[in-house]
Motif scaffolding. Structure first.
Motif, mmCIF file in Angstrom:
data_model
loop_
_atom_site.group_PDB
_atom_site.id
_atom_site.type_symbol
_atom_site.label_atom_id
_atom_site.label_comp_id
_atom_site.label_asym_id
_atom_site.label_seq_id
_atom_site.Cartn_x
_atom_site.Cartn_y
_atom_site.Cartn_z
ATOM 1 N N PRO A 83 0.811 -1.225 0.000
ATOM 2 C CA PRO A 83 0.000 0.000 0.000
ATOM 3 C C PRO A 83 0.841 1.271 0.000
ATOM 4 O O PRO A 83 0.462 2.278 -0.589
ATOM 5 N N VAL A 84 2.006 1.234 0.632
ATOM 6 C CA VAL A 84 2.875 2.403 0.667
ATOM 7 C C VAL A 84 3.460 2.666 -0.712
ATOM 8 O O VAL A 84 3.624 3.815 -1.130
ATOM 9 N N ARG A 85 3.762 1.609 -1.443
ATOM 10 C CA ARG A 85 4.346 1.737 -2.777
ATOM 11 C C ARG A 85 3.395 2.448 -3.740
ATOM 12 O O ARG A 85 3.828 3.168 -4.632
ATOM 13 N N THR A 86 2.087 2.275 -3.557
ATOM 14 C CA THR A 86 1.139 2.938 -4.442
ATOM 15 C C THR A 86 1.014 4.426 -4.131
ATOM 16 O O THR A 86 0.582 5.195 -4.985
ATOM 17 N N LEU A 87 1.379 4.848 -2.930
ATOM 18 C CA LEU A 87 1.277 6.254 -2.543
ATOM 19 C C LEU A 87 2.504 7.072 -2.940
ATOM 20 O O LEU A 87 2.460 8.291 -2.905
ATOM 21 N N LYS A 88 3.596 6.411 -3.302
ATOM 22 C CA LYS A 88 4.831 7.101 -3.644
ATOM 23 C C LYS A 88 4.680 7.784 -5.001
ATOM 24 O O LYS A 88 4.218 7.162 -5.960
ATOM 25 N N PRO A 89 5.060 9.064 -5.133
ATOM 26 C CA PRO A 89 4.927 9.740 -6.428
ATOM 27 C C PRO A 89 5.917 9.189 -7.446
ATOM 28 O O PRO A 89 7.037 8.799 -7.109
#
Length: 112
Positions: A83-89
Motif C-alpha cells: 500500500p505504501v508503494r502505491t502512494l509514492k509519487p
C-alpha cells in the motif's frame, strides 16, 4: 554458584508452515475456515450438499492459491509495503525556481 538458564532460540521467529510465512499462513487458515463455515451455512439453508462441497473446494483452493502466489510475489514484508508503494509519487513537477523554494537570503557585507 552460577545458575544455568535455558536459552530458547528462535522464539521471536515468525510461524512457517509449508512455505507460508507469517501473515500469509494466517490468511490461508482464515480463508479455509471461512469456506468451511460458508459450506455449513449453505447446507443449513438447504442448498444441495454436492453444490456446497464443490463451492467449499473451489473457494478453499482459490484462497490457498492466492496466498501462495502472494507469498511468492511479495515476500515476507511485501503485504505491508505494497500500500505504501502505491502512494509514492512517480515524478516531481516543479514550477518555482530554486531560490523561491529555499528562500535564499543574502546578508549585507561586514564593515571593516
Amino acid at each position: 554458584m552460577a545458575r544455568v538458564y535455558p536459552v530458547f532460540r528462535g522464539v521471536d521467529n515468525e510461524l512457517e508452515f509449508r512455505g507460508l510465512r507469517g501473515k500469509y499462513f494466517y490468511h490461508a487458515v482464515g480463508g479455509v475456515i471461512g469456506s468451511i463455515f460458508i459450506t455449513l451455512l449453505l447446507y443449513i439453508l438447504g442448498v444441495n450438499l454436492f453444490l456446497a462441497l464443490l463451492l467449499m473446494i473451489a473457494t478453499g483452493s482459490g484462497v490457498l492459491f492466492y496466498t501462495y502466489s502472494a507469498n511468492k510475489k511479495y515476500g515476507r514484508w511485501g503485504d505491508v509495503k505494497q500500500p505504501v508503494r502505491t502512494l509514492k509519487p512517480h515524478f516531481l513537477y516543479q514550477t518555482r525556481s530554486f531560490r523561491q523554494l529555499v528562500g535564499v537570503k543574502t546578508f549585507p557585507k561586514r564593515k571593516a
